[in-house]
Design an enzyme around this catalytic site. Structure first.
Site, PDB file in Angstrom:
ATOM      1  N   GLY A  12       1.145  -1.297  -0.331  1.00 35.34           N
ATOM      2  CA  GLY A  12       0.058  -0.119   0.070  1.00 35.34           C
ATOM      3  C   GLY A  12       0.777   1.451   0.272  1.00 35.34           C
ATOM      4  O   GLY A  12       0.322   2.304   0.158  1.00 35.34           O
ATOM      5  N   SER A  13       2.146   1.066  -0.107  1.00 37.57           N
ATOM      6  CA  SER A  13       2.223   2.563  -0.519  1.00 37.57           C
ATOM      7  C   SER A  13       2.406   4.046  -1.663  1.00 37.57           C
ATOM      8  O   SER A  13       2.568   4.361  -1.508  1.00 37.57           O
ATOM      9  CB  SER A  13       4.765   2.636  -0.737  1.00 37.57           C
ATOM     10  OG  SER A  13       4.825   2.089  -2.102  1.00 37.57           O
ATOM     11  N   ASN A  14       1.509   3.031  -2.316  1.00 34.13           N
ATOM     12  CA  ASN A  14       0.949   3.717  -3.898  1.00 34.13           C
ATOM     13  C   ASN A  14      -0.412   4.574  -2.959  1.00 34.13           C
ATOM     14  O   ASN A  14      -0.786   6.018  -2.805  1.00 34.13           O
ATOM     15  CB  ASN A  14       0.771   2.995  -4.605  1.00 34.13           C
ATOM     16  CG  ASN A  14       1.996   3.030  -5.661  1.00 34.13           C
ATOM     17  OD1 ASN A  14       2.174   4.394  -6.762  1.00 34.13           O
ATOM     18  ND2 ASN A  14       2.562   2.644  -5.744  1.00 34.13           N
ATOM     19  N   ARG A  61     -15.435 -15.498 -11.273  1.00 30.27           N
ATOM     20  CA  ARG A  61     -14.065 -13.306 -11.652  1.00 30.27           C
ATOM     21  C   ARG A  61     -15.920 -12.542 -11.271  1.00 30.27           C
ATOM     22  O   ARG A  61     -15.908 -11.602 -10.357  1.00 30.27           O
ATOM     23  CB  ARG A  61     -13.798 -13.432 -12.657  1.00 30.27           C
ATOM     24  CG  ARG A  61     -13.458 -11.867 -12.847  1.00 30.27           C
ATOM     25  CD  ARG A  61     -12.498 -11.326 -14.350  1.00 30.27           C
ATOM     26  NE  ARG A  61     -11.877 -12.207 -13.966  1.00 30.27           N
ATOM     27  CZ  ARG A  61     -10.018 -12.801 -13.467  1.00 30.27           C
ATOM     28  NH1 ARG A  61     -10.250 -11.722 -12.527  1.00 30.27           N
ATOM     29  NH2 ARG A  61      -9.419 -13.880 -13.631  1.00 30.27           N
ATOM     30  N   ARG A  87      -5.619  -7.724  -9.334  1.00 36.55           N
ATOM     31  CA  ARG A  87      -6.827  -8.740  -9.790  1.00 36.55           C
ATOM     32  C   ARG A  87      -7.050  -8.031 -11.157  1.00 36.55           C
ATOM     33  O   ARG A  87      -6.961  -7.232 -11.403  1.00 36.55           O
ATOM     34  CB  ARG A  87      -7.938  -9.065  -8.637  1.00 36.55           C
ATOM     35  CG  ARG A  87      -8.110  -9.630  -7.102  1.00 36.55           C
ATOM     36  CD  ARG A  87      -7.897 -10.435  -7.014  1.00 36.55           C
ATOM     37  NE  ARG A  87      -9.352 -11.457  -7.749  1.00 36.55           N
ATOM     38  CZ  ARG A  87      -9.525 -12.166  -7.917  1.00 36.55           C
ATOM     39  NH1 ARG A  87      -8.681 -12.890  -8.275  1.00 36.55           N
ATOM     40  NH2 ARG A  87     -11.095 -12.690  -8.842  1.00 36.55           N
ATOM     41  N   ASN A 103      -5.354   3.148 -12.736  1.00 35.95           N
ATOM     42  CA  ASN A 103      -4.290   2.481 -12.128  1.00 35.95           C
ATOM     43  C   ASN A 103      -2.984   3.124 -11.899  1.00 35.95           C
ATOM     44  O   ASN A 103      -2.687   3.833 -13.363  1.00 35.95           O
ATOM     45  CB  ASN A 103      -4.579   1.069 -13.120  1.00 35.95           C
ATOM     46  CG  ASN A 103      -3.759  -0.036 -12.699  1.00 35.95           C
ATOM     47  OD1 ASN A 103      -3.333  -0.265 -11.442  1.00 35.95           O
ATOM     48  ND2 ASN A 103      -2.977  -0.626 -13.627  1.00 35.95           N
ATOM     49  N   HIS A 105       1.061   1.393 -13.063  1.00 35.12           N
ATOM     50  CA  HIS A 105       1.712   0.494 -13.144  1.00 35.12           C
ATOM     51  C   HIS A 105       2.737   0.408 -13.323  1.00 35.12           C
ATOM     52  O   HIS A 105       3.255   1.189 -14.169  1.00 35.12           O
ATOM     53  CB  HIS A 105       1.267  -0.403 -14.795  1.00 35.12           C
ATOM     54  CG  HIS A 105       1.571  -1.404 -15.261  1.00 35.12           C
ATOM     55  ND1 HIS A 105       1.289  -2.626 -14.820  1.00 35.12           N
ATOM     56  CD2 HIS A 105       2.681  -2.078 -16.300  1.00 35.12           C
ATOM     57  CE1 HIS A 105       2.168  -3.175 -15.482  1.00 35.12           C
ATOM     58  NE2 HIS A 105       2.549  -2.667 -16.243  1.00 35.12           N
ATOM     59  N   ASP A 141      -3.699  -3.223 -18.578  1.00 36.83           N
ATOM     60  CA  ASP A 141      -2.718  -2.303 -18.344  1.00 36.83           C
ATOM     61  C   ASP A 141      -2.329  -2.146 -20.005  1.00 36.83           C
ATOM     62  O   ASP A 141      -1.270  -1.490 -20.032  1.00 36.83           O
ATOM     63  CB  ASP A 141      -1.750  -2.528 -18.604  1.00 36.83           C
ATOM     64  CG  ASP A 141      -1.518  -4.341 -16.738  1.00 36.83           C
ATOM     65  OD1 ASP A 141      -2.364  -2.992 -15.782  1.00 36.83           O
ATOM     66  OD2 ASP A 141      -0.508  -4.655 -16.664  1.00 36.83           O
ATOM     67  N   GLU A 170       6.832   5.784  -8.967  1.00 36.80           N
ATOM     68  CA  GLU A 170       5.358   6.029  -8.962  1.00 36.80           C
ATOM     69  C   GLU A 170       4.484   6.786  -8.181  1.00 36.80           C
ATOM     70  O   GLU A 170       3.559   7.199  -8.481  1.00 36.80           O
ATOM     71  CB  GLU A 170       5.056   4.419  -8.714  1.00 36.80           C
ATOM     72  CG  GLU A 170       5.096   3.565  -9.651  1.00 36.80           C
ATOM     73  CD  GLU A 170       5.377   2.410  -9.025  1.00 36.80           C
ATOM     74  OE1 GLU A 170       3.996   1.907  -8.441  1.00 36.80           O
ATOM     75  OE2 GLU A 170       5.686   1.461  -9.069  1.00 36.80           O
TER      76      GLU A 170
HETATM   77  C1  GRF Z   1       3.167  -1.106  -6.964  1.00 37.62           C
HETATM   78  O1  GRF Z   1       4.519  -1.274  -8.154  1.00 37.62           O
HETATM   79  C2  GRF Z   1       2.216  -0.859  -8.287  1.00 37.62           C
HETATM   80  O2  GRF Z   1       2.596  -0.491  -9.657  1.00 37.62           O
HETATM   81  C3  GRF Z   1       2.309  -2.756  -8.755  1.00 37.62           C
HETATM   82  O3  GRF Z   1       2.129  -3.086  -7.187  1.00 37.62           O
HETATM   83  C4  GRF Z   1       3.278  -2.729  -6.449  1.00 37.62           C
HETATM   84  C5  GRF Z   1       2.512  -2.194  -4.982  1.00 37.62           C
HETATM   85  O4  GRF Z   1       3.574  -1.469  -4.711  1.00 37.62           O
HETATM   86  N1  GRF Z   1       0.993  -2.612  -9.441  1.00 37.62           N
HETATM   87  P1  GRF Z   1       2.056  -1.025  -3.100  1.00 37.62           P
HETATM   88  O5  GRF Z   1       1.740  -2.143  -2.591  1.00 37.62           O
HETATM   89  O6  GRF Z   1       1.693   0.456  -3.443  1.00 37.62           O
HETATM   90  O7  GRF Z   1       3.289  -0.460  -1.892  1.00 37.62           O
END
Ligand code: GRF
Length: 211
Positions: A12-14, A61, A87, A103, A105, A141, A170
């Site tokens: 969850g760093s993003n 799904r 997912r 999203n 990526h 993607d 990111e």
């Molecule tokens: C990130 O590199 C994101 O782009 C990819 O998975 C990673 C998730 O990192 N889809 P976080 O959970 O946001 O730390």
């Protein structure tokens, strides 16, 4: 304020970067498909509602996507933010949130869609790698690109060192893309192209390696 629901699967760093970016954003909930996602504790600690919609509890799904969409709808978000949500989402789900689901990526799309992007970039010998924020469409993607950041691939890079360099970017570009969304500055033009209403001068070229 833009109401948001963030979907995560892990660290969850993003998500954290989005929450802490000082945006006009009201994060209504963080939803994970995995009960053990580390990011849930951070969200709860910030007083954000957390939910788990565990994909393992659904027969297919479609059933999963319907349950997830219903949970998201409870929070009535303006935007759904996939932040390390691992997912694949079906066409009906994607259509329901068309033009309001972003999203991040970890590659310069359309290169390296899917998983293991950093190892694949190294294997391909590319000299520039990076990350992309895009709107989500039914093709994995491949949705309209909002912003990208590029980093050099260095001699001796491992997938881990390259991932760390990309991740730092990111955390810069996802909040930037979201800020533009909140400000109504993202315009869809023609077939799958997003343009940003900005008067900023274009950035300089990135060339790697340098002599
Ligand atoms: C990130 O590199 C994101 O782009 C990819 O998975 C990673 C998730 O990192 N889809 P976080 O959970 O946001 O730390």
């Amino acid at each position: 304020m833009t109401a948001a629901v963030i979907l995560i699967s892990g660290r969850g760093s993003n998500m954290q970067a989005l929450v802490e970016a000082g945006l006009p954003l009201d994060v209504k909930a963080v939803i994970s498909n995995r009960p053990d996602a580390e990011g849930l504790a951070y969200a709860a600690g910030r007083g954000i509602a957390t939910r788990v919609v565990d994909h393992k509890l659904f027969p297919n799904r479609d059933a999963y996507d319907s349950a997830l969409a219903a949970e998201i709808d409870r929070f009535n978000p303006d935007i759904v933010l996939l932040a390390g949500f691992l997912r694949v989402l079906g066409p009906a789900f994607v259509e329901q949130f068309a033009r309001r689901m972003l999203n991040i990526h970890p590659s310069l799309l359309p290169a390296f869609p899917g998983l293991d992007t950093h190892a694949r970039a190294l294997q391909a010998g590319v000299k520039i790698h990076g990350c992309t924020v895009h709107f989500v469409t039914a093709e994995l993607d491949h949705g309209p690109i909002v912003i990208q950041a590029a980093v050099p691939v260095l001699a001796g890079d491992s997938a881990e060192s390259l991932a760390a360099r990309v991740l730092a970017e990111e955390h810069r570009i996802y909040p930037q893309a979201l800020r533009w969304f909140c400000e109504g500055r993202l315009e869809f033009t023609g077939a799958g192209i997003v343009q940003v209403k900005t008067s900023a001068p274009p950035g300089a070229a990135l060339i790697a390696p340098k002599d």
